[in-house]
Design a protein around this motif. Structure first.
Motif, PDB file in Angstrom:
ATOM      1  N   GLU A  75       0.789  -1.200  -0.001  1.00  0.00           N
ATOM      2  CA  GLU A  75      -0.088   0.051  -0.135  1.00  0.00           C
ATOM      3  C   GLU A  75       0.970   1.253   0.243  1.00  0.00           C
ATOM      4  OE1 GLU A  75      -3.492  -0.041  -0.075  1.00  0.00           O
ATOM      5  OE2 GLU A  75      -3.305  -1.878  -0.583  1.00  0.00           O
ATOM      6  N   PRO A  76       0.510   2.446  -0.571  1.00  0.00           N
ATOM      7  CA  PRO A  76       0.969   3.575  -0.438  1.00  0.00           C
ATOM      8  C   PRO A  76       1.397   4.153   0.837  1.00  0.00           C
ATOM      9  CG  PRO A  76      -0.942   4.033  -1.258  1.00  0.00           C
ATOM     10  CD  PRO A  76      -0.976   2.545  -1.113  1.00  0.00           C
ATOM     11  N   MET A  77       2.388   4.828   0.999  1.00  0.00           N
ATOM     12  CA  MET A  77       2.807   5.760   2.082  1.00  0.00           C
ATOM     13  C   MET A  77       2.239   7.267   2.126  1.00  0.00           C
ATOM     14  SD  MET A  77       6.510   6.464   3.299  1.00  0.00           S
ATOM     15  CE  MET A  77       7.107   4.834   3.076  1.00  0.00           C
ATOM     16  N   VAL A  78       1.449   7.667   3.324  1.00  0.00           N
ATOM     17  CA  VAL A  78       0.994   8.843   3.273  1.00  0.00           C
ATOM     18  C   VAL A  78       1.499   9.669   4.317  1.00  0.00           C
ATOM     19  CG1 VAL A  78      -1.275  10.268   3.173  1.00  0.00           C
ATOM     20  CG2 VAL A  78      -1.068   8.000   2.215  1.00  0.00           C
ATOM     21  N   LEU A  79       2.021  10.859   3.985  1.00  0.00           N
ATOM     22  CA  LEU A  79       2.378  11.805   5.111  1.00  0.00           C
ATOM     23  C   LEU A  79       1.685  13.365   4.790  1.00  0.00           C
ATOM     24  CD1 LEU A  79       6.167  10.722   5.027  1.00  0.00           C
ATOM     25  CD2 LEU A  79       4.617  10.440   7.053  1.00  0.00           C
ATOM     26  N   GLY A  80       1.523  14.074   6.065  1.00  0.00           N
ATOM     27  CA  GLY A  80       0.841  15.244   5.635  1.00  0.00           C
ATOM     28  C   GLY A  80       0.944  15.997   6.882  1.00  0.00           C
ATOM     29  N   VAL A  81       1.273  17.124   6.833  1.00  0.00           N
ATOM     30  CA  VAL A  81       1.229  18.457   7.847  1.00  0.00           C
ATOM     31  C   VAL A  81       0.666  19.497   7.543  1.00  0.00           C
ATOM     32  CG1 VAL A  81       3.406  19.347   6.991  1.00  0.00           C
ATOM     33  CG2 VAL A  81       3.002  19.412   9.502  1.00  0.00           C
ATOM     34  N   GLU A  82      -0.110  20.125   8.593  1.00  0.00           N
ATOM     35  CA  GLU A  82      -0.603  21.493   8.521  1.00  0.00           C
ATOM     36  C   GLU A  82       0.146  22.405   9.269  1.00  0.00           C
ATOM     37  OE1 GLU A  82      -5.190  23.317   8.680  1.00  0.00           O
ATOM     38  OE2 GLU A  82      -4.785  21.484   9.627  1.00  0.00           O
ATOM     39  N   PHE A  83       0.690  23.518   8.766  1.00  0.00           N
ATOM     40  CA  PHE A  83       1.431  24.678   9.380  1.00  0.00           C
ATOM     41  C   PHE A  83       1.093  26.034   9.132  1.00  0.00           C
ATOM     42  CE2 PHE A  83       3.179  23.117   5.365  1.00  0.00           C
ATOM     43  CZ  PHE A  83       3.890  24.357   4.823  1.00  0.00           C
ATOM     44  N   ILE A  84       1.777  26.975   9.730  1.00  0.00           N
ATOM     45  CA  ILE A  84       1.537  28.196   9.552  1.00  0.00           C
ATOM     46  C   ILE A  84       3.063  28.943   9.437  1.00  0.00           C
ATOM     47  CG2 ILE A  84       0.725  30.541  10.456  1.00  0.00           C
ATOM     48  CD1 ILE A  84      -1.334  28.976  11.932  1.00  0.00           C
ATOM     49  N   ASN A  85       3.076  29.668   8.316  1.00  0.00           N
ATOM     50  CA  ASN A  85       4.514  30.536   7.900  1.00  0.00           C
ATOM     51  C   ASN A  85       4.036  31.907   7.366  1.00  0.00           C
ATOM     52  OD1 ASN A  85       7.115  30.682   7.820  1.00  0.00           O
ATOM     53  ND2 ASN A  85       7.317  30.195   5.570  1.00  0.00           N
ATOM     54  N   ASN A  86       4.704  32.706   8.144  1.00  0.00           N
ATOM     55  CA  ASN A  86       4.363  34.222   7.833  1.00  0.00           C
ATOM     56  C   ASN A  86       2.895  34.288   7.791  1.00  0.00           C
ATOM     57  OD1 ASN A  86       7.363  34.770   7.491  1.00  0.00           O
ATOM     58  ND2 ASN A  86       7.007  34.167   5.271  1.00  0.00           N
ATOM     59  N   ASP A  87       2.472  33.828   9.006  1.00  0.00           N
ATOM     60  CA  ASP A  87       0.803  34.070   9.171  1.00  0.00           C
ATOM     61  C   ASP A  87      -0.121  33.665   8.190  1.00  0.00           C
ATOM     62  OD1 ASP A  87       1.573  35.626  11.335  1.00  0.00           O
ATOM     63  OD2 ASP A  87       1.307  37.387  10.277  1.00  0.00           O
ATOM     64  N   ILE A  88       0.401  32.633   7.116  1.00  0.00           N
ATOM     65  CA  ILE A  88      -0.406  32.019   6.202  1.00  0.00           C
ATOM     66  C   ILE A  88      -0.388  30.638   6.601  1.00  0.00           C
ATOM     67  CG2 ILE A  88      -0.816  31.429   3.792  1.00  0.00           C
ATOM     68  CD1 ILE A  88       0.928  33.918   3.086  1.00  0.00           C
ATOM     69  N   PRO A  89      -1.466  29.958   6.811  1.00  0.00           N
ATOM     70  CA  PRO A  89      -1.756  28.472   7.075  1.00  0.00           C
ATOM     71  C   PRO A  89      -1.563  27.542   5.761  1.00  0.00           C
ATOM     72  CG  PRO A  89      -3.909  29.399   7.186  1.00  0.00           C
ATOM     73  CD  PRO A  89      -2.995  30.550   6.680  1.00  0.00           C
ATOM     74  N   TYR A  90      -1.097  26.273   5.930  1.00  0.00           N
ATOM     75  CA  TYR A  90      -1.056  25.512   4.764  1.00  0.00           C
ATOM     76  C   TYR A  90      -1.162  24.121   5.015  1.00  0.00           C
ATOM     77  CZ  TYR A  90       1.569  29.447   2.249  1.00  0.00           C
ATOM     78  OH  TYR A  90       1.940  30.476   1.830  1.00  0.00           O
ATOM     79  N   ILE A  91      -1.621  23.445   4.269  1.00  0.00           N
ATOM     80  CA  ILE A  91      -1.633  22.161   4.297  1.00  0.00           C
ATOM     81  C   ILE A  91      -0.962  21.247   3.294  1.00  0.00           C
ATOM     82  CG2 ILE A  91      -3.152  19.943   4.548  1.00  0.00           C
ATOM     83  CD1 ILE A  91      -5.489  21.744   5.070  1.00  0.00           C
ATOM     84  N   TYR A  92       0.090  20.502   3.385  1.00  0.00           N
ATOM     85  CA  TYR A  92       0.904  19.784   2.487  1.00  0.00           C
ATOM     86  C   TYR A  92       0.797  18.265   2.810  1.00  0.00           C
ATOM     87  CZ  TYR A  92       4.910  18.018  -0.210  1.00  0.00           C
ATOM     88  OH  TYR A  92       5.714  17.346  -1.025  1.00  0.00           O
ATOM     89  N   ALA A  93       0.640  17.620   1.859  1.00  0.00           N
ATOM     90  CA  ALA A  93       0.691  16.029   1.833  1.00  0.00           C
ATOM     91  C   ALA A  93       1.064  15.078   0.606  1.00  0.00           C
ATOM     92  CB  ALA A  93      -0.834  15.565   2.023  1.00  0.00           C
ATOM     93  N   VAL A  94       1.627  14.239   0.884  1.00  0.00           N
ATOM     94  CA  VAL A  94       2.343  13.404  -0.063  1.00  0.00           C
ATOM     95  C   VAL A  94       1.785  11.992  -0.047  1.00  0.00           C
ATOM     96  CG1 VAL A  94       4.445  13.194   1.225  1.00  0.00           C
ATOM     97  CG2 VAL A  94       4.596  12.876  -1.492  1.00  0.00           C
ATOM     98  N   GLU A  95       1.731  11.248  -1.098  1.00  0.00           N
ATOM     99  CA  GLU A  95       1.399   9.882  -1.043  1.00  0.00           C
ATOM    100  C   GLU A  95       2.462   9.102  -2.013  1.00  0.00           C
ATOM    101  OE1 GLU A  95      -2.013   7.077  -3.117  1.00  0.00           O
ATOM    102  OE2 GLU A  95      -2.687   8.935  -2.004  1.00  0.00           O
ATOM    103  N   ILE A  96       3.117   8.218  -1.664  1.00  0.00           N
ATOM    104  CA  ILE A  96       4.175   7.549  -2.534  1.00  0.00           C
ATOM    105  C   ILE A  96       3.955   6.216  -2.353  1.00  0.00           C
ATOM    106  CG2 ILE A  96       6.652   7.229  -2.067  1.00  0.00           C
ATOM    107  CD1 ILE A  96       7.014   9.664  -0.158  1.00  0.00           C
TER     108      ILE A  96
END
Length: 449
Positions: A87-108
């Motif tokens: 099965e694929p590997m999944v990693l993700g993180v939600e973070f804030i940089n310079n007051d802007i919130p982001y969600i980054y995720a990757v499926e390998i």
């Protein structure tokens, strides 16, 4: 968020969001554009439960984002949870940089990045907004979806074709590539990449503090701070000094090959600060200053009973003293910068009362700017005057030998409860199972035969 990596099978999540019902230690909450985030989190669990695997997973995510490459299929197969190796590997993180919130995720998958995405986060109050989404088709072709404004521009359509057909490869992540493009519509990729590269800091038990000698030598404020902290630890160190030698003087005639290797690396990256560990386990810093390449080495000063000063190499200090000095940049950064530190086995080689004092001081300081997340076995930190209940997490293996993550908040304890006593008695799980050890008959084994 992580799934199918190391000891983690099913998807698990951990967050730094304050529990609404918990009102104590209000100074532990940061306000960012109306959103609240905690400044501390701790992870407890038995040996082999998966605490370090949580840190390793995040370290892996940072590595593939910053470098842009994923490991070989053989290495990926070893990293995957043994129950779901296909099965694929999944990693993700939600973070804030310079007051802007982001969600980054990757499926390998086994051979490629199957999916990668970056959104600006609505933080649960509004819809997330697409920055980019990348998928890899079965035949290995990259399909890129970007913001509507980007794709409607002539330049955007041309650039999208170049990215899909030439720049983005199936065995590479693409956040780094997109962040390096000079396009105002991709500014969010630059901002998100900067967080992974500069603001996410991971310290494992084997990691040394990179460039400590250089920072002590060039940053007078940090030097004063570091010296004050080390002296307050009462480990016998009175001063910290940096000894600087030319690279030729340091290596001499017997190690010219090593010297040439370092000079070649510096010539390819002007301004680069190189850190290396010598045979005694000491960190050395190699840097070019005023047209000359020099080697800097940290020394400690002690005082004899007669009042004379004597210089020690770092290798002559105890493991605990060296570990404390490895933490100096982190301690300073956590007070003054918007950074996030993950530290595995924070108490390693350090006296329990000292590590409690360090965490307690950070806990009580309402002017801190960074976040500290750490794994530990140190039960003395389970003190509700130091940690909020929503800052205490546990890691435990379930019946399928997969790691599970859960918060102390799940138990709804009163704020006067002795959390340490409850933990050691097994109330929250995540402690070693000692039944087999208790039943072990030591006398049945005669090791002299």
């Amino acid at each position: 968020m992580l799934r199918n990596i190391y000891s983690f099978g099913e998807q698990k999540e951990f967050n730094m969001i304050p529990a609404p019902r918990y009102t104590r230690l209000k100074g532990h909450k940061y306000q960012i554009n109306g959103f609240e985030a905690l400044k501390l989190a701790s992870f407890y669990g038995a040996n082999g439960a998966g605490k370090s695997n949580l840190i390793r997973s995040l370290d892996f995510l940072q590595d593939i984002v910053v470098k842009g490459d994923i490991p070989s299929p053989m290495k990926l197969k070893r990293m995957k949870h043994f129950h779901s190796s296909e099965e694929p590997m999944v990693l993700g993180v939600e973070f804030i940089n310079n007051d802007i919130p982001y969600i980054y995720a990757v499926e390998i998958g086994n051979l490629s990045v199957l999916k990668e995405e970056l959104y600006t986060s609505g933080l649960g109050k509004r819809e997330d907004t697409l920055v980019y989404e990348r998928t890899t088709a079965k035949e290995g072709k990259t399909v890129l979806r970007l913001s509507e404004k980007f794709q409607n521009s002539v330049e955007g359509r041309v650039l999208k074709g170049i990215l899909e057909n030439n720049l983005i490869k199936q065995n590479k992540t693409c956040l780094k590539i997109l962040s390096e493009l000079d396009n105002p519509l991709l500014q969010d990729t630059t901002n998100a990449y900067q967080w992974f590269e500069q603001k996410l800091k991971i310290i494992t038990p084997k990691v040394r503090s990179g460039g400590l000698a250089q920072r002590l030598d060039t940053d007078a404020e940090f030097h004063r701070y570091a010296e004050q902290i080390v002296c307050s630890f009462s480990v016998g160190i009175k001063k910290l000094q940096t000894v600087t030698k030319s690279i030729e003087e340091f290596f001499g005639d017997d190690n010219k090959a090593d010297m040439e290797t370092l000079l070649n690396r510096l010539s390819k990256s002007p301004g680069m600060v190189l850190s290396l560990i010598n045979s005694e386990g000491e960190e050395l810093t190699v840097v070019e200053e005023s047209g000359k390449v020099v080697v800097k080495q940290l020394k400690t000063e002690h005082t004899t009973k007669e009042g004379d000063s004597v210089m020690f190499d770092l290798s002559e200090e105890s493991d605990g003293s060296r570990r404390l000095m490895d933490y100096l940049p982190a301690l300073k950064d956590l007070i003054t910068k918007d950074v996030t530190y993950f530290i595995d086995e924070i108490e390693r080689s350090i006296h329990p009362l000292l590590i409690k004092e360090i965490i307690g001081k950070f806990s009580a300081d309402d002017n801190t700017k960074g976040q500290l997340i750490f794994t530990t076995h140190e039960s003395n930190l389970l003190d509700q005057e130091i940690l909020r209940q929503d800052e205490i997490w546990f890691v435990e293996k379930d019946l399928t030998e997969s790691s599970d993550i859960y918060s102390l908040c799940d138990f709804k304890e009163h704020n006067t409860k002795d959390i340490r006593k409850g933990y050691l008695s097994g109330r929250y799980g995540s402690i070693p199972f000692l039944a087999n050890l208790k039943d072990l008959n030591w006398n049945a084994y005669d090791f002299r035969k």
